[in-house]
Design a protein around this motif. Sequence first.
Motif, mmCIF file in Angstrom:
data_model
loop_
_atom_site.group_PDB
_atom_site.id
_atom_site.type_symbol
_atom_site.label_atom_id
_atom_site.label_comp_id
_atom_site.label_asym_id
_atom_site.label_seq_id
_atom_site.Cartn_x
_atom_site.Cartn_y
_atom_site.Cartn_z
ATOM 1 N N MET A 98 0.826 -1.194 0.000
ATOM 2 C CA MET A 98 0.000 0.000 0.000
ATOM 3 C C MET A 98 0.869 1.255 0.000
ATOM 4 S SD MET A 98 -3.105 0.909 2.618
ATOM 5 C CE MET A 98 -4.058 -0.456 1.954
ATOM 6 N N TYR A 99 2.127 1.110 0.440
ATOM 7 C CA TYR A 99 3.023 2.250 0.554
ATOM 8 C C TYR A 99 4.306 1.997 -0.236
ATOM 9 C CZ TYR A 99 0.067 3.445 4.572
ATOM 10 O OH TYR A 99 -0.996 3.759 5.385
ATOM 11 N N THR A 100 5.035 3.074 -0.491
ATOM 12 C CA THR A 100 6.339 2.974 -1.138
ATOM 13 C C THR A 100 7.397 2.511 -0.137
ATOM 14 O OG1 THR A 100 6.819 5.300 -0.652
ATOM 15 C CG2 THR A 100 5.751 4.822 -2.764
ATOM 16 N N HIS A 101 8.625 2.321 -0.634
ATOM 17 C CA HIS A 101 9.778 1.929 0.187
ATOM 18 C C HIS A 101 9.550 0.592 0.887
ATOM 19 C CE1 HIS A 101 10.360 6.287 -0.327
ATOM 20 N NE2 HIS A 101 11.650 6.021 -0.243
ATOM 21 N N SER A 102 8.919 -0.317 0.172
ATOM 22 C CA SER A 102 8.616 -1.627 0.743
ATOM 23 C C SER A 102 9.871 -2.465 0.991
ATOM 24 C CB SER A 102 7.671 -2.392 -0.189
ATOM 25 O OG SER A 102 7.243 -3.596 0.386
ATOM 26 N N THR A 103 10.957 -2.149 0.284
ATOM 27 C CA THR A 103 12.185 -2.936 0.461
ATOM 28 C C THR A 103 12.784 -2.783 1.864
ATOM 29 O OG1 THR A 103 13.423 -1.098 -0.531
ATOM 30 C CG2 THR A 103 12.829 -2.936 -1.978
#
Length: 288
Positions: A187-192
């Motif tokens: 749902m959000y960015t920067h999942s890494t």
Amino acid sequence: MAKSKYYAWAAAIAIFIVLMIVTPSIPQSQDYHDFADQRTLFFGIPNTLNVISNFPFLIVGMIGLILCHYRNYLKLSLQGELWGWSCFFIGVAAVAFGSSYYHLKPNDSRLVWDRLPMTIAFTSIMAIFIIERVDEKTGATSIIPLLVAGILSILYWITFDDLRPYAVVQFVPCIVIPLMAILMPPMYTHSTYWLWAAVFYLLAKVEEAEDKVIYKWAHHIVSGHTLKHLCAAMVPVFLTLMLAKRSIEPERKSLFETWKFYWIKVKDDEYKTQSFDCEYAAVRTSEP
């Protein structure tokens, strides 16, 4: 959808019950308390480095908790997110006290206070991930049941000297969360950042297992357990950075799909390059 959730929870409970029936109990080994580094280095603190290396948990936990509630700095908007992350950072901060108390005089009775805050952190982070990747309402309503399950696993260990429920609470999130982070659309960015946190936790567990070996390799300067504390503290560091940097993901693609796309693109570029080289080599030249 509602029925599938109930089926999933029922299946998870059934699997847990079967595992409890078919697997032998796991008593707490007393060798666990025999850490490599037992030096009293300064201020009369026994097991000094194993005690003071817990301090980063307090710093990161307090910073995360403040950011959760200070003017909604982390922009926690989903149902249950604020409570879930608050419980996580409270658990992280409490690790500093519980683990330090245990390492001053390692034994089973003090180990309870080491594991209890970690259990709060494990279970709350699992609820948070359900909120983000599965369903907001399901994740929000699972916060309290998961916290209770974690506390009961500690009580079960104390009462019956059996670590199996605690092992489930500790290791299932370590397996499920990285898999969900890779396979399920975020749902959000920067999942890494989830994966970086998982890598540091895995590294911490390796250092914990090789406590004495690392102490010997380091010429008795630092032990594996001390390094384990420092690496484990990097988990909330990465998750706090993720919260501060992330935004709503406009195109919800899983990391697996993203990696697959880049892999195909790289292969296509490589194929085109090879094709161009072949065409260039096929050109005939004649001498005047």
